[in-house]
Design a protein around this motif. Structure first.
Motif, PDB file in Angstrom:
ATOM      1  N   GLN A  38       4.947  14.868 -10.599  1.00 10.41           N
ATOM      2  CA  GLN A  38       5.644  14.975 -11.882  1.00 10.41           C
ATOM      3  C   GLN A  38       4.738  15.587 -12.952  1.00 10.41           C
ATOM      4  O   GLN A  38       5.170  16.434 -13.723  1.00 10.41           O
ATOM      5  N   LEU A  39       3.475  15.163 -12.998  1.00  5.97           N
ATOM      6  CA  LEU A  39       2.555  15.703 -13.995  1.00  5.97           C
ATOM      7  C   LEU A  39       2.220  17.160 -13.699  1.00  5.97           C
ATOM      8  O   LEU A  39       2.077  17.966 -14.622  1.00  5.97           O
ATOM      9  N   LYS A  40       2.097  17.526 -12.422  1.00  6.95           N
ATOM     10  CA  LYS A  40       1.852  18.930 -12.053  1.00  6.95           C
ATOM     11  C   LYS A  40       2.985  19.822 -12.532  1.00  6.95           C
ATOM     12  O   LYS A  40       2.760  20.961 -12.926  1.00  6.95           O
ATOM     13  N   ALA A  41       4.215  19.289 -12.478  1.00  8.57           N
ATOM     14  CA  ALA A  41       5.387  20.050 -12.896  1.00  8.57           C
ATOM     15  C   ALA A  41       5.547  20.074 -14.419  1.00  8.57           C
ATOM     16  O   ALA A  41       6.495  20.650 -14.931  1.00  8.57           O
ATOM     17  N   GLY A  42       4.627  19.430 -15.136  1.00 12.39           N
ATOM     18  CA  GLY A  42       4.686  19.433 -16.596  1.00 12.39           C
ATOM     19  C   GLY A  42       5.517  18.306 -17.177  1.00 12.39           C
ATOM     20  O   GLY A  42       5.763  18.274 -18.378  1.00 12.39           O
ATOM     21  N   GLY A  43       5.948  17.380 -16.337  1.00 11.35           N
ATOM     22  CA  GLY A  43       6.760  16.260 -16.803  1.00 11.35           C
ATOM     23  C   GLY A  43       5.900  15.111 -17.315  1.00 11.35           C
ATOM     24  O   GLY A  43       4.690  15.244 -17.502  1.00 11.35           O
ATOM     25  N   GLU A  44       6.550  13.997 -17.510  1.00 14.85           N
ATOM     26  CA  GLU A  44       5.848  12.797 -17.948  1.00 14.85           C
ATOM     27  C   GLU A  44       6.362  11.615 -17.124  1.00 14.85           C
ATOM     28  O   GLU A  44       7.448  11.666 -16.560  1.00 14.85           O
ATOM     29  N   VAL A  45       5.555  10.576 -17.055  1.00 12.23           N
ATOM     30  CA  VAL A  45       5.902   9.382 -16.289  1.00 12.23           C
ATOM     31  C   VAL A  45       5.717   8.177 -17.195  1.00 12.23           C
ATOM     32  O   VAL A  45       4.639   7.975 -17.757  1.00 12.23           O
ATOM     33  N   GLU A  85       0.835  -1.205   0.000  1.00 13.98           N
ATOM     34  CA  GLU A  85       0.000   0.000   0.000  1.00 13.98           C
ATOM     35  C   GLU A  85       0.868   1.252   0.000  1.00 13.98           C
ATOM     36  O   GLU A  85       0.575   2.220  -0.704  1.00 13.98           O
ATOM     37  N   LYS A  86       1.965   1.251   0.763  1.00 17.46           N
ATOM     38  CA  LYS A  86       2.889   2.389   0.763  1.00 17.46           C
ATOM     39  C   LYS A  86       3.483   2.604  -0.624  1.00 17.46           C
ATOM     40  O   LYS A  86       3.603   3.728  -1.097  1.00 17.46           O
ATOM     41  N   MET A  87       3.864   1.507  -1.284  1.00 23.59           N
ATOM     42  CA  MET A  87       4.431   1.608  -2.629  1.00 23.59           C
ATOM     43  C   MET A  87       3.413   2.191  -3.614  1.00 23.59           C
ATOM     44  O   MET A  87       3.734   3.061  -4.423  1.00 23.59           O
ATOM     45  N   LEU A  88       2.179   1.704  -3.534  1.00 22.77           N
ATOM     46  CA  LEU A  88       1.139   2.175  -4.447  1.00 22.77           C
ATOM     47  C   LEU A  88       0.825   3.648  -4.204  1.00 22.77           C
ATOM     48  O   LEU A  88       0.701   4.433  -5.156  1.00 22.77           O
ATOM     49  N   ASN A  89       0.719   4.047  -2.934  1.00 22.03           N
ATOM     50  CA  ASN A  89       0.455   5.446  -2.611  1.00 22.03           C
ATOM     51  C   ASN A  89       1.612   6.340  -3.036  1.00 22.03           C
ATOM     52  O   ASN A  89       1.394   7.453  -3.538  1.00 22.03           O
ATOM     53  N   GLY A 115       1.433   6.946  -6.759  1.00 22.06           N
ATOM     54  CA  GLY A 115       0.414   7.955  -7.065  1.00 22.06           C
ATOM     55  C   GLY A 115       0.890   9.359  -6.751  1.00 22.06           C
ATOM     56  O   GLY A 115       0.702  10.283  -7.547  1.00 22.06           O
ATOM     57  N   ASP A 116       1.535   9.544  -5.599  1.00 28.99           N
ATOM     58  CA  ASP A 116       2.026  10.869  -5.211  1.00 28.99           C
ATOM     59  C   ASP A 116       3.113  11.368  -6.150  1.00 28.99           C
ATOM     60  O   ASP A 116       3.097  12.522  -6.584  1.00 28.99           O
ATOM     61  N   ILE A 117       4.056  10.494  -6.473  1.00 25.19           N
ATOM     62  CA  ILE A 117       5.166  10.870  -7.356  1.00 25.19           C
ATOM     63  C   ILE A 117       4.643  11.206  -8.753  1.00 25.19           C
ATOM     64  O   ILE A 117       5.061  12.183  -9.377  1.00 25.19           O
ATOM     65  N   THR A 118       3.712  10.402  -9.239  1.00 28.21           N
ATOM     66  CA  THR A 118       3.134  10.644 -10.564  1.00 28.21           C
ATOM     67  C   THR A 118       2.407  11.978 -10.593  1.00 28.21           C
ATOM     68  O   THR A 118       2.573  12.770 -11.531  1.00 28.21           O
ATOM     69  N   THR A 119       1.628  12.277  -9.566  1.00 25.39           N
ATOM     70  CA  THR A 119       0.900  13.544  -9.494  1.00 25.39           C
ATOM     71  C   THR A 119       1.864  14.723  -9.483  1.00 25.39           C
ATOM     72  O   THR A 119       1.675  15.697 -10.226  1.00 25.39           O
TER      73      THR A 119
END
Length: 90
Positions: free
Chosen positions: A35-42, A22-26, A29-33
């Motif tokens: 990165q996308l907020k900063a205009g990057g890609e995942v 669950e920690k890994m999945l959360n 999600g946090d890292i992806t959010t």
């Protein structure tokens, strides 16, 4: 598959506990959010790539009244599946 089922699958596949999964999945999600907020890609290996895009402002209709409404422009997340995933599904 819901979140609990995904956590169980991750825990089983990685020989870890459900709490660790669950920690890994959360964290994913946090890292992806962030990165996308900063205009990057995942890029998610064996799945595809998440990027951001722009959706233009447009005129829509209120389904209850039929009145025209303005829908503002927005940033949206886009997913492009890798060829290997597309091939596996077909």
């Amino acid at each position: 598959m819901n979140k609990a089922e995904l956590i169980n699958a991750i825990a089983n596949a990685s020989d870890s506990t459900k709490a660790q999964a669950e920690k890994m999945l959360n964290a994913l999600g946090d890292i992806t959010t962030q990165q996308l907020k900063a205009g990057g890609e995942v890029t998610l290996p064996a799945l595809g790539k998440l990027t951001t895009g722009e959706r233009a402002a447009r005129t829509g209709r209120n389904p209850q009244t039929g009145a025209a409404i303005e829908i503002p422009a927005a940033k949206v997340a886009k997913f492009k599946a890798l060829k290997s995933l597309k091939d596996a599904l077909n």
